[in-house]
Design a protein around this motif. Structure first.
Motif, PDB file in Angstrom:
ATOM      1  N   ASN A 211      36.877  76.383  15.495  1.00 36.01           N
ATOM      2  CA  ASN A 211      36.464  76.468  16.539  1.00 36.01           C
ATOM      3  C   ASN A 211      37.556  77.008  17.581  1.00 36.01           C
ATOM      4  O   ASN A 211      38.359  76.431  18.104  1.00 36.01           O
ATOM      5  CB  ASN A 211      36.073  75.028  17.152  1.00 36.01           C
ATOM      6  N   PRO A 262      28.839  80.948  17.256  1.00 34.35           N
ATOM      7  CA  PRO A 262      28.109  79.679  16.706  1.00 34.35           C
ATOM      8  C   PRO A 262      28.264  79.564  15.166  1.00 34.35           C
ATOM      9  O   PRO A 262      28.354  78.488  14.645  1.00 34.35           O
ATOM     10  CB  PRO A 262      26.640  79.756  17.318  1.00 34.35           C
ATOM     11  N   ASN A 266      30.020  76.276  14.042  1.00 34.03           N
ATOM     12  CA  ASN A 266      29.034  75.278  13.820  1.00 34.03           C
ATOM     13  C   ASN A 266      28.451  75.250  12.490  1.00 34.03           C
ATOM     14  O   ASN A 266      28.098  74.186  11.728  1.00 34.03           O
ATOM     15  CB  ASN A 266      27.642  75.298  14.752  1.00 34.03           C
ATOM     16  N   ASP A 267      28.426  76.337  11.663  1.00 31.38           N
ATOM     17  CA  ASP A 267      27.791  76.684  10.496  1.00 31.38           C
ATOM     18  C   ASP A 267      28.742  76.874   9.095  1.00 31.38           C
ATOM     19  O   ASP A 267      28.382  76.340   8.225  1.00 31.38           O
ATOM     20  CB  ASP A 267      26.690  77.657  10.448  1.00 31.38           C
ATOM     21  N   LYS A 270      29.773  73.858   7.103  1.00 30.51           N
ATOM     22  CA  LYS A 270      28.564  72.936   6.364  1.00 30.51           C
ATOM     23  C   LYS A 270      27.862  73.824   5.260  1.00 30.51           C
ATOM     24  O   LYS A 270      27.498  73.002   4.528  1.00 30.51           O
ATOM     25  CB  LYS A 270      27.727  72.918   7.838  1.00 30.51           C
ATOM     26  N   ASN A 279      38.786  71.932  14.239  1.00 31.33           N
ATOM     27  CA  ASN A 279      37.568  71.410  15.142  1.00 31.33           C
ATOM     28  C   ASN A 279      37.874  70.305  15.725  1.00 31.33           C
ATOM     29  O   ASN A 279      38.736  69.602  15.227  1.00 31.33           O
ATOM     30  CB  ASN A 279      36.037  71.446  14.515  1.00 31.33           C
ATOM     31  N   LEU A 285      29.284  66.384  15.660  1.00 30.05           N
ATOM     32  CA  LEU A 285      29.397  67.388  14.811  1.00 30.05           C
ATOM     33  C   LEU A 285      29.311  66.794  13.260  1.00 30.05           C
ATOM     34  O   LEU A 285      30.418  66.901  12.713  1.00 30.05           O
ATOM     35  CB  LEU A 285      30.717  68.018  14.903  1.00 30.05           C
TER      36      LEU A 285
END
Length: 441
Positions: A211, A262, A266-267, A270, A279, A285
């Motif tokens: 991030n 993003p 964010n992805d 994952k 992050n 999250l």
């Protein structure tokens, strides 16, 4: 007849005397009960509360509703989640301004003060003899400085968000590489990222994602993005080493940055094919259950102070238009009380109060977290300073705009769209354009 009257009078005097003696005895013994003042029945009313994410999150109900309804039975709490067509600005435009509002530093200007909703809590703090020193003092000081008038626009509630390095244990086991450790430098992480960036058959594994927005905004030096006293980007030369340090990770073969910010933030982690991600540690999250993860402390730059790098909490604020400011402040005091924060801490939320007993209860009801290296959150005793805010009277740019602009600049740089000098020059121009907008209001 005279004898009968005299006897009656004597008896009356005796009764009065005994009563008086009894009263004196009760008074002396401390057993006399002062009649209780009748309870003042408070008129019922509705207090509207705006904040959190979607209605599905149900966070207000889970954390606050029961304790609030028990303590304030005369208040009906109407919780309003932010949703499409139901932003705070849209509600204000419709004349539906809520009483209580969740605020934070990045959005304080654009989503609270610019809407003319600012309500200084200092008078209510004084009226209630409320002790602000019970909070981590950085949370209070940063909010006051961000408001730029000396006003206190809210009280901080859990959690706050320290930066950590999260890693996928399964991938390290798969490739026989030693796990990351607390106290690593960025050079250490870089070497591990090189080892973990590889192709295995048809599968591509990345060694690192991050991030970057949070890493630049919440840097260990406390550098601001916008200069506190000049209409320009803060000290371009000081930003260059940070940009270059992070850029080298995306130059590792096989570790190209995602196409969008993003997706990178964010992805990427994952998906299960990224070995490490830097992050914020945040309950907001979540990591998929199929990923066996753990955390270590945030890496340090060589020669830089070894500090815990953090992003501050959210705040409960009162709308300037509320007709129930006194009651609203009582409700806020309950929501940030030790009782409520203790329950939050047990569930794995980092408290905003300085109480050692509350802090010590962290994750007591989370056996899943007790198996993780949660001491990484507290590895550094010293906290990084928050970034200085704009001087009062100067035009300003919402922090959320500053941080997004800087993050996009880095993303363009890491993607090869611009060189560093060009990117930072464009960022400077963008900030000046935003300042011009603020001056024209």
């Amino acid at each position: 007849m005279k004898r009968k009257i005299s006897t009656t009078l004597l008896c009356g005097v005796a009764i009065i005397a005994l009563s008086a003696c009894g009263a004196k005895k009760e008074e002396a013994g401390g057993t006399a009960q002062t009649p209780k003042a009748p309870e003042v029945k408070k008129d019922p009313f509705t207090l509207s509360v705006f904040g959190f994410g979607s209605a599905q999150d149900n966070e207000f109900d889970q954390r606050y509703r029961e304790v609030l309804e028990r303590k304030y039975p005369h208040i009906t709490f109407k919780y309003i989640p932010q949703s499409s067509g139901n932003s705070l600005a849209e509600m204000v435009a419709r004349g539906e301004t809520p009483d209580l509002i969740r605020t934070d530093i990045p959005n304080l200007k654009n989503n609270y003060l610019d809407l003319q909703l600012g309500s200084d809590l200092n008078a209510l703090v004084k009226k209630n003899n409320y002790d602000l020193t019970r909070f981590n003092d950085q949370f209070i000081k940063e909010l006051v400085e961000a408001g730029r008038t000396g006003a206190l626009y809210g009280l901080p509630y859990p959690p706050y968000f320290p930066m950590v390095l999260t890693y996928n244990k399964g991938l390290f086991d798969k490739f026989g590489v030693a796990y990351p450790k607390d106290g690593m430098s960025w050079d250490d992480v870089y070497e591990i990222a090189k080892k973990m960036s590889r192709t295995d058959g048809a599968n591509v594994f990345r060694g690192f994602s991050a991030n970057i927005m949070a890493m630049l905004r919440d840097n260990p030096y406390g550098y601001p993005i916008l200069d506190p006293s000049a209409d320009q980007l803060f000290d371009l030369e000081k930003w260059k080493p940070l940009f270059l340090n992070f850029k080298r990770f995306y130059e590792i073969p096989g570790n190209k940055i995602e196409a969008t910010r993003p997706a990178e933030i964010n992805d990427a982690f994952k998906k299960g094919n990224v070995a490490m991600q830097v992050n914020q540690y945040s309950q907001y999250l979540p990591i998929p259950q199929e990923i066996d993860w753990d955390i270590v402390s945030y890496p340090s730059l060589e020669g830089a102070p070894k500090r815990m790098v953090w992003r501050g909490p959210f705040y409960w604020s009162i709308s300037s238009t509320s007709k129930h400011k006194d009651d609203a402040f009582q409700v806020i005091m309950t929501m940030v009380s030790d009782e409520v924060q203790l329950a939050d801490a047990k569930k794995g939320m980092l408290p905003t109060v300085a109480s050692k007993s509350v802090q010590g209860a962290f994750a007591q009801e989370r056996p899943d977290l007790q198996k993780k290296n949660m001491k990484a959150l507290f590895y550094f005793q010293e906290w990084s300073p928050y970034s200085p805010k704009r001087k009062a009277g100067l035009a300003d740019v919402p922090t959320v705009v500053q941080q997004d602009s800087m993050a996009q600049t880095f993303h363009d740089f890491a993607s090869g769209k611009v060189d560093l000098n060009t990117g930072l020059r464009q960022l400077d121009e963008k900030l000046k354009q935003e300042l011009a907008k603020d001056k024209s209001k």
